[in-house]
Design a protein around this motif. Structure first.
Motif, PDB file in Angstrom:
ATOM      1  N   GLU A  24       0.827  -1.215   0.000  1.00  0.00           N
ATOM      2  CA  GLU A  24       0.000   0.000   0.000  1.00  0.00           C
ATOM      3  C   GLU A  24       0.857   1.259   0.000  1.00  0.00           C
ATOM      4  OE1 GLU A  24      -3.542   0.095   2.510  1.00  0.00           O
ATOM      5  OE2 GLU A  24      -3.245  -2.050   2.898  1.00  0.00           O
ATOM      6  N   SER A  25       1.990   1.231   0.702  1.00  0.00           N
ATOM      7  CA  SER A  25       2.851   2.409   0.781  1.00  0.00           C
ATOM      8  C   SER A  25       3.511   2.743  -0.545  1.00  0.00           C
ATOM      9  CB  SER A  25       3.930   2.188   1.852  1.00  0.00           C
ATOM     10  OG  SER A  25       4.678   1.024   1.557  1.00  0.00           O
ATOM     11  N   ASP A  26       3.504   1.788  -1.495  1.00  0.00           N
ATOM     12  CA  ASP A  26       4.055   2.061  -2.819  1.00  0.00           C
ATOM     13  C   ASP A  26       3.058   2.805  -3.711  1.00  0.00           C
ATOM     14  OD1 ASP A  26       6.600   0.729  -2.495  1.00  0.00           O
ATOM     15  OD2 ASP A  26       5.469  -1.154  -2.515  1.00  0.00           O
ATOM     16  N   PHE A  27       1.812   2.874  -3.283  1.00  0.00           N
ATOM     17  CA  PHE A  27       0.788   3.567  -4.049  1.00  0.00           C
ATOM     18  C   PHE A  27       0.399   4.899  -3.417  1.00  0.00           C
ATOM     19  CE2 PHE A  27      -0.125  -1.054  -4.638  1.00  0.00           C
ATOM     20  CZ  PHE A  27       0.217  -1.140  -5.977  1.00  0.00           C
ATOM     21  N   VAL A  28       0.384   4.932  -2.098  1.00  0.00           N
ATOM     22  CA  VAL A  28      -0.063   6.121  -1.380  1.00  0.00           C
ATOM     23  C   VAL A  28       0.888   6.400  -0.222  1.00  0.00           C
ATOM     24  CG1 VAL A  28      -1.939   7.162  -0.051  1.00  0.00           C
ATOM     25  CG2 VAL A  28      -2.473   5.647  -1.951  1.00  0.00           C
ATOM     26  N   ARG A  29       1.356   7.650  -0.125  1.00  0.00           N
ATOM     27  CA  ARG A  29       2.182   8.050   1.013  1.00  0.00           C
ATOM     28  C   ARG A  29       1.293   8.796   1.997  1.00  0.00           C
ATOM     29  NH1 ARG A  29       5.383  12.531  -0.609  1.00  0.00           N
ATOM     30  NH2 ARG A  29       3.806  13.758   0.447  1.00  0.00           N
ATOM     31  N   GLU A  30       1.218   8.280   3.212  1.00  0.00           N
ATOM     32  CA  GLU A  30       0.372   8.887   4.232  1.00  0.00           C
ATOM     33  C   GLU A  30       1.242   9.430   5.365  1.00  0.00           C
ATOM     34  OE1 GLU A  30      -2.310   5.767   5.308  1.00  0.00           O
ATOM     35  OE2 GLU A  30      -3.658   6.149   3.624  1.00  0.00           O
ATOM     36  N   ARG A  31       0.927  10.637   5.778  1.00  0.00           N
ATOM     37  CA  ARG A  31       1.682  11.277   6.861  1.00  0.00           C
ATOM     38  C   ARG A  31       0.723  11.952   7.827  1.00  0.00           C
ATOM     39  NH1 ARG A  31       6.538  14.841   4.460  1.00  0.00           N
ATOM     40  NH2 ARG A  31       6.991  15.020   6.693  1.00  0.00           N
ATOM     41  N   VAL A  81      -4.877   6.131  -7.845  1.00  0.00           N
ATOM     42  CA  VAL A  81      -4.806   5.124  -6.775  1.00  0.00           C
ATOM     43  C   VAL A  81      -4.742   5.823  -5.429  1.00  0.00           C
ATOM     44  CG1 VAL A  81      -3.558   3.157  -5.819  1.00  0.00           C
ATOM     45  CG2 VAL A  81      -3.659   3.484  -8.297  1.00  0.00           C
ATOM     46  N   GLY A  82      -5.879   5.825  -4.735  1.00  0.00           N
ATOM     47  CA  GLY A  82      -5.942   6.361  -3.387  1.00  0.00           C
ATOM     48  C   GLY A  82      -5.867   5.246  -2.371  1.00  0.00           C
ATOM     49  N   PRO A  83      -6.127   5.556  -1.103  1.00  0.00           N
ATOM     50  CA  PRO A  83      -6.018   4.533  -0.050  1.00  0.00           C
ATOM     51  C   PRO A  83      -6.914   3.319  -0.276  1.00  0.00           C
ATOM     52  CG  PRO A  83      -6.133   6.726   0.914  1.00  0.00           C
ATOM     53  CD  PRO A  83      -6.404   6.900  -0.543  1.00  0.00           C
ATOM     54  N   VAL A  84      -8.142   3.536  -0.763  1.00  0.00           N
ATOM     55  CA  VAL A  84      -9.067   2.416  -0.943  1.00  0.00           C
ATOM     56  C   VAL A  84      -8.577   1.489  -2.050  1.00  0.00           C
ATOM     57  CG1 VAL A  84     -11.406   1.780  -1.649  1.00  0.00           C
ATOM     58  CG2 VAL A  84     -11.061   3.661  -0.050  1.00  0.00           C
ATOM     59  N   VAL A  85      -8.218   2.067  -3.203  1.00  0.00           N
ATOM     60  CA  VAL A  85      -7.731   1.242  -4.320  1.00  0.00           C
ATOM     61  C   VAL A  85      -6.410   0.572  -3.947  1.00  0.00           C
ATOM     62  CG1 VAL A  85      -7.061   1.237  -6.753  1.00  0.00           C
ATOM     63  CG2 VAL A  85      -8.906   2.722  -5.974  1.00  0.00           C
ATOM     64  N   ALA A  86      -5.561   1.284  -3.212  1.00  0.00           N
ATOM     65  CA  ALA A  86      -4.290   0.699  -2.764  1.00  0.00           C
ATOM     66  C   ALA A  86      -4.543  -0.539  -1.912  1.00  0.00           C
ATOM     67  CB  ALA A  86      -3.484   1.729  -1.982  1.00  0.00           C
ATOM     68  N   ALA A  87      -5.553  -0.470  -1.044  1.00  0.00           N
ATOM     69  CA  ALA A  87      -5.892  -1.619  -0.204  1.00  0.00           C
ATOM     70  C   ALA A  87      -6.384  -2.785  -1.057  1.00  0.00           C
ATOM     71  CB  ALA A  87      -6.952  -1.221   0.819  1.00  0.00           C
ATOM     72  N   HIS A  88      -7.190  -2.483  -2.074  1.00  0.00           N
ATOM     73  CA  HIS A  88      -7.666  -3.549  -2.963  1.00  0.00           C
ATOM     74  C   HIS A  88      -6.498  -4.196  -3.714  1.00  0.00           C
ATOM     75  CE1 HIS A  88     -11.869  -2.999  -2.252  1.00  0.00           C
ATOM     76  NE2 HIS A  88     -11.922  -1.779  -2.740  1.00  0.00           N
TER      77      HIS A  88
END
Length: 749
Positions: free
Chosen positions: A545-552, A630-637
């Motif tokens: 997931e971290s390869d699609f979305v960086r969350e801070r 690709v946001g958090p939801v798609v990254a999870a999928h």
């Protein structure tokens, strides 16, 4: 044997009299002659036709008994689709419908509506040509129904020949086939007498009776027909729906005796309430009232969506409800992987139907309604069709109830079940492997925008899966000519064509292959972005997931609060805590920095020194997409799909079967490698290449392709016969490219 003229004239006279009396008896419910006299007319006509077989005509009243059983129902494509009605489940929704219409009318005069009961039966289309019934078809999916002409001819209230002479050459009558309550009671009594299972309700009985392969069985069932509208019509329908229905009634077509014109919202409400009070006294089941704008010109002006007319609505009656107990909760897996909780109930009669199962929709609903195993619940048939648990009766809760828990593994295939944050529906991640999703996964894999396997349609997929020849997409590439030739409607030539199409599909693009995998919410555009970002299947499957979305930052803290806190810490480096960090932060009096948020900061950083070292982006919740779309939801999928060994193995088998694509170097991420990234193109006119191919090429450069033109469009690609879009683009000053211009633009990139 020669037929005398007087026999022909007598037969015609008898038919005309019998049709007239049929209409009086079955439609108007006002017979003029006793049954014995009617029977005498029928017997005389039967005797004449038996003596002179040439007298028998398809529309003769003697031909309603039905012919020999037929092997199957043939498909009938409706010339004008039979779209559904939108529903209003409450008075507020009826008000919303009325207000929406009122805004489209120029004057303030009350809207004239047509009101009639919504019969709980089976919709059919009757086609008359030159006044003779030539075809009857069920609604089906709205576009294609089943030919039930033989069976419909046995229903006494359906005229085989229209009355009068002023009917149009072509007339399609649309209405509902239903069974009266009295007829239903007689039928079930007969079923029990013969030791057979009775029908659950009149609607099921009507549908089952109409769809008998042996029309003689249908002829023995107490079916009736009521018209509510029309389809194809070779003459003008006039100005009013009400007036046109009266014309249909004059031609012998039964219409509702409850049909009324009402004015405005108050008229609709009064009709609905009055009919609701008499609902139980009617001799047929209704599940609501249909309101239609009466003026046909207004209907045309208001138009329709793909699903329902904008000028009509079905105001539904409240669903019937009963008390029962939840004996268990099981989880079902749908064709798209949705894992749905289903309550197993102590069987109970609801609206004439035995209900033993009811949907709980999703875990959010289970938690919201606080449903537990062992609870007493109110269950209803939502819209009087789908049973659902309405609410728990807490005062009847026993002490030994058990909580409902979402399974961590799919009950069908054992793959992980995930529920991305912010989504109500949990899903099985075994998309390529799970038997519950098998048919849908293969249908999507073979679709035109995915692997484009020509000739592999839905019915063929069903056969292949049902025969257990295809369990996953890779099995398609192991099919043999001998296997395919054995399938229904599949000869040697068709088998060879399909095998050739399968072979052609092996040459594809990385983006198409990603899309074909059927990963939840990964559409064509997202697949293009993934193909541009990753250099192959191996690297994509290893991504997390971290390869699609960086969350801070910290969830729950916004940028304004974080900015104010960060500014304070920078401007007051001398400040120190005198103990508890959370209390100290709360005491600063910074707007938005509540005790709860202060506790989150204290828990994350631990000390004031660590908090001072944090950057602004470490304080408020923020995320950056590393791949376009690709946001958090798609990254999870994505991560969940590729985490399953079943899916990785299925992909390996596809690659081993020979699927391949040209190797291309990965492009930089969303921060934009190409000047075309984010540019919007619209394609119109006839071009030398398929639009899908051009669209795919543009998306590979990071562009978007839209179907509609607006001031935000960057380029219009126009082929021959470009039409109105070309004129609009010129008016808006949007650059217009031909294929040579597009090629030059792409070379520059």
């Amino acid at each position: 044997m020669s037929m005398p003229d007087d026999a022909h004239r007598r037969a015609e006279s008898l038919r005309a009299r019998i049709r007239y009396h049929n209409h009086r008896y079955y439609v108007l419910d006002d017979p003029e002659i006793p049954d014995a006299e009617y029977d005498r007319l029928i017997r005389e006509l039967q005797a004449l036709e038996a003596e002179y077989p040439a007298l028998v005509t398809p529309d003769s009243p003697t031909q309603r008994v039905g012919g020999q059983p037929r092997p199957e129902f043939l498909a009938v494509r409706h010339r004008i689709p039979m779209i559904s009605l939108d529903n209003a489940m409450s008075d507020a929704e009826l008000l919303e419908f009325h207000q929406r219409l009122a805004k489209s009318f120029q004057d303030d005069a009350p809207i004239l509506y047509l009101a009639e009961p919504k019969l709980d039966g089976l919709a059919v289309n009757l086609r008359y040509e030159q006044g003779i019934l030539i075809q009857a078809a069920t609604r089906g999916d709205g576009t294609t129904g089943e030919d039930v002409t033989q069976n419909a001819r046995t229903i006494q209230t359906i005229p085989l020949r229209l009355l009068g002479e002023d009917w149009p050459a072509i007339l399609e009558v649309r209405g509902e086939i239903y069974m009266t309550r009295a007829g239903f009671a007689r039928l079930n009594a007969e079923m029990r007498r013969k030791g057979r299972t009775p029908f659950a309700n009149p609607r099921n009985a009507a549908a089952g009776s109409l769809r008998q392969l042996d029309a003689r069985i249908t002829a023995g069932r107490p079916l009736a027909f009521c018209c509510y509208g029309w389809g194809e019509l070779s003459a003008s329908a006039g100005e009013s729906q009400f007036v046109m229905l009266q014309r249909l009634a004059a031609w012998g077509v039964p219409i509702s005796k409850e049909l009324q014109q009402v004015r405005g919202l108050d008229g609709c409400r009064a009709y609905f309430d009055a009919l609701g009070e008499r609902r139980d006294a009617l001799d047929y089941d209704i599940d609501g009232v249909v309101f239609k704008v009466d003026r046909l010109a207004d209907q045309v002006r208001l138009g329709a969506t793909a699903h329902h007319p904008r000028w009509a609505v079905a105001r539904k009656f409240p669903a019937q409800e009963e008390l029962t107990q939840v004996e268990a909760v099981e989880f079902q897996v749908g064709r798209t992987g949705a894992v749905t909780p289903v309550a197993r109930l102590r069987p109970v009669q609801v609206g004439g139907v035995t209900v033993a199962n009811a949907t709980l929709h999703n875990m959010d609903e289970v938690i919201r309604k606080d449903v537990r195993i062992g609870d007493t619940v109110i269950v209803r048939r939502a819209g009087e069709v789908i049973p659902e648990v309405v609410r728990v009766v807490p005062e009847r809760r026993p002490p030994d109830v058990r909580a409902v828990e979402l399974p961590s593994q799919c009950p069908v295939c054992g793959s992980d079940v995930i529920r991305p944050e912010g989504e109500a529906v949990a899903r099985c991640t075994g998309g390529l492997y799970c038997p519950a999703q098998r048919k849908e996964a293969i249908r999507h894999f073979a679709s035109r925008r995915a692997m484009d396997i020509e000739g592999l349609g839905e019915k063929l997929i069903e056969q292949l899966v049902d025969l257990d020849w295809v369990r996953e997409p890779a099995d398609l590439y192991r099919l043999t000519p001998e296997q395919l030739a054995r399938l229904e409607r599949m000869g040697e030539k068709s088998a060879a064509n399909l095998l050739a199409a399968l072979e052609r599909s092996k040459e594809t693009s990385f983006a198409r292959f990603i899309f074909a995998l059927g990963i939840r919410e990964v559409g064509e555009t997202t697949a293009q972005a993934l193909a541009a970002r990753f250099d192959g299947m191996a690297s994509l499957m290893q991504a997390r997931e971290s390869d699609f979305v960086r969350e801070r930052g910290i969830k729950g803290i916004g940028i304004e609060t974080a900015t104010a806190l960060h500014r304070f810490l920078v401007e007051h480096p001398e400040q120190e805590t005198d103990g508890n960090l959370a209390d100290w932060l709360t005491g600063l009096g910074i707007r938005g920095l509540t005790p709860a948020r202060a506790s989150l900061l204290a828990e994350r950083f631990g000390s004031l020194q660590a908090l001072r070292l944090a950057g602004l982006e470490d304080l408020y919740w923020n995320s950056a997409r590393l791949v376009e779309g690709v946001g958090p939801v798609v990254a999870a999928h994505l991560a969940g799909f590729f985490a399953q060994a079943h899916n990785r193995e299925a992909i390996a088998r596809l690659l081993a079967a020979g699927i391949r694509w040209p190797e291309t170097a990965p492009q930089p991420s969303a921060a934009g490698a190409s000047p075309l990234t984010g540019k919007t193109f619209v394609i119109t006119g006839t071009l030398s290449r398929p639009r899908d191919a051009i669209k795919e090429q543009l998306q590979g450069f990071g562009a978007r392709v839209s179907g509609s033109l607006s001031s935000k469009t960057d380029y219009l690609l126009a082929g021959e016969a470009a039409g109105s879009k070309l004129d609009k683009a010129r008016a808006l000053g949007i650059p217009v490219l031909d294929e040579a211009g597009l090629a030059a633009l792409l070379v520059q990139e």
